[in-house]
Write an enzyme that holds these catalytic residues in place. Structure first.
Site, short mmCIF file in Angstrom:
data_model
loop_
_atom_site.label_atom_id
_atom_site.label_comp_id
_atom_site.label_asym_id
_atom_site.label_seq_id
_atom_site.Cartn_x
_atom_site.Cartn_y
_atom_site.Cartn_z
CB CYS A 54 8.19 -10.03 -12.19
SG CYS A 54 8.80 -10.77 -10.40
CB CYS A 58 3.42 -15.10 -8.48
SG CYS A 58 4.93 -14.86 -7.53
CB CYS A 61 1.86 -12.25 -10.54
SG CYS A 61 2.39 -10.63 -10.64
CB CYS A 98 1.49 0.81 -0.51
SG CYS A 98 0.65 0.60 0.99
CB CYS A 129 3.86 0.27 2.67
SG CYS A 129 4.01 -1.40 2.65
CB CYS A 189 2.69 -4.88 5.30
SG CYS A 189 1.22 -5.21 4.07
NE ARG A 267 -3.64 -2.46 3.39
CZ ARG A 267 -2.55 -2.62 3.57
NH1 ARG A 267 -1.98 -3.41 2.79
NH2 ARG A 267 -1.71 -1.65 4.32
#
Length: 331
Positions: A54, A58, A61, A98, A129, A189, A267
């Site tokens: 990616c 972040c 991550c 998901c 999701c 979400c 969640r």
């Protein structure tokens, strides 16, 4: 019980965080019971359909190209492999499946595969999701037409702290994608991560940003940071007292989310594998009523199906099978 509101101030949310713990828990439990079955928890399964590589930075991550986590970039999974994983999740009792891809945004060339995944999982009778990064409006509409139930796009932290965590996109970029998702008719979400070295004020700002959206997210994941070696936050927090958020503070965050967003599914997400059973039980008492089950969350470990089943049995909690309150209210 008409306690759904979108005009919370930061001062009001800060006051909730400051309540004596037993008072906060009592208030959260009362609101939870007014809108949700107190003895049910929704089981969800998360699958990484495209891992690593990616371009975002972040700080938490391991899938970022800027992270030195040793994770290798992989191609988008085949549709059949995704559907096989979904079938296993359903057999294990999951209600929602998901699918996450480590993208800044999906390319149009990938959309046919992604749409086929949604349609195939939906045909099994599972809620669907996806989290694919930022979306353009036509992409959101294509996912809606495929039958996608939820799109996950977390705000991660407070607006003020956001630039300390991510620099390759802005908080406003996050809100833009959420707007496209809403406009397409897909449920939202959206939550974030605590334990990233943020302050109580940042946790107030995080909840405030969610609770003052024009419509609350149908699902609000609250993650505890899992510090990964080779990531900026993982390396910065390693071996420090800040590497793990205080359990009571985490429970407080869950309780405040429940009070300010009464109809949302809250969640208990990443970081749960390092929590004691007592901490998880307190989170359920505070209003959490959804968990990711299985052995893995994208690239980090998770408690596992058998451990979850044992804990829920110990607590007298059963897997949720009905529809979520916000979706029922919208019909």
């Amino acid at each position: 019980m008409n306690d759904v509101r979108n005009d919370w101030t930061r001062e009001q949310i800060a006051d909730l965080f400051d309540l004596p713990f037993t008072d906060l828990m009592f208030r959260a439990q009362a609101i939870h019971r007014a809108h949700h079955a107190p003895d049910e928890v929704q089981l969800c399964t998360l699958l990484s359909i495209k891992t690593g590589g990616c371009p975002e930075d972040c700080g938490y991550c391991s899938q970022s190209v800027s992270a030195d986590s040793g994770l290798k970039a992989e191609k988008l999974m085949d549709v059949d492999a995704v559907l096989a994983s979904a079938a296993e999740a359903k057999a294990a009792g999951s209600q929602r499946f998901c699918m996450g891809a480590a993208w800044r945004n999906p390319k149009d060339r990938d959309m046919d595969k992604v749409v086929a995944m949604v349609e195939g999982v939906k045909a099994m009778g599972l809620e669907t999701c996806m989290t694919l990064g930022m979306l353009e409006a036509p992409q959101a509409r294509a996912l809606a037409e495929a039958g996608l139930d939820y799109y996950n796009h977390n705000i991660d932290t407070s607006p003020e702290n956001y630039g300390n965590v991510i620099t390759t996109r802005t908080f406003a970029d996050r809100l833009e994608t959420l707007g496209y998702v809403r406009d397409a008719g897909i449920s939202v979400c959206c939550g974030g991560i605590v334990g990233m070295g943020e302050t109580r004020s940042d946790r107030v700002g995080f909840v405030h940003a969610l609770a003052t959206l024009p419509r609350h997210p149908e699902s609000v994941p609250v993650n505890a940071l899992v510090p990964v070696k080779g990531t900026p936050l993982g390396d910065m927090l390693a071996g420090t007292p800040m590497a793990k958020i205080d359990d009571i503070e985490f429970v407080r965050t869950v309780a405040v989310a429940r009070i300010t967003m009464p109809l949302s599914m809250v969640r208990l997400s990443a970081g749960r594998e390092s929590m004691s059973e007592a901490t998880q039980a307190l989170c359920f008492m505070a209003g959490a009523n959804s968990i990711f089950t299985g052995d893995k969350l994208l690239t980090t470990g998770n408690a596992g199906d058998s451990a979850d089943a044992a804990l829920l049995a110990k607590l007298g909690v059963r897997p949720m099978t009905g529809a979520e309150p916000m979706r029922v209210a919208a019909e």
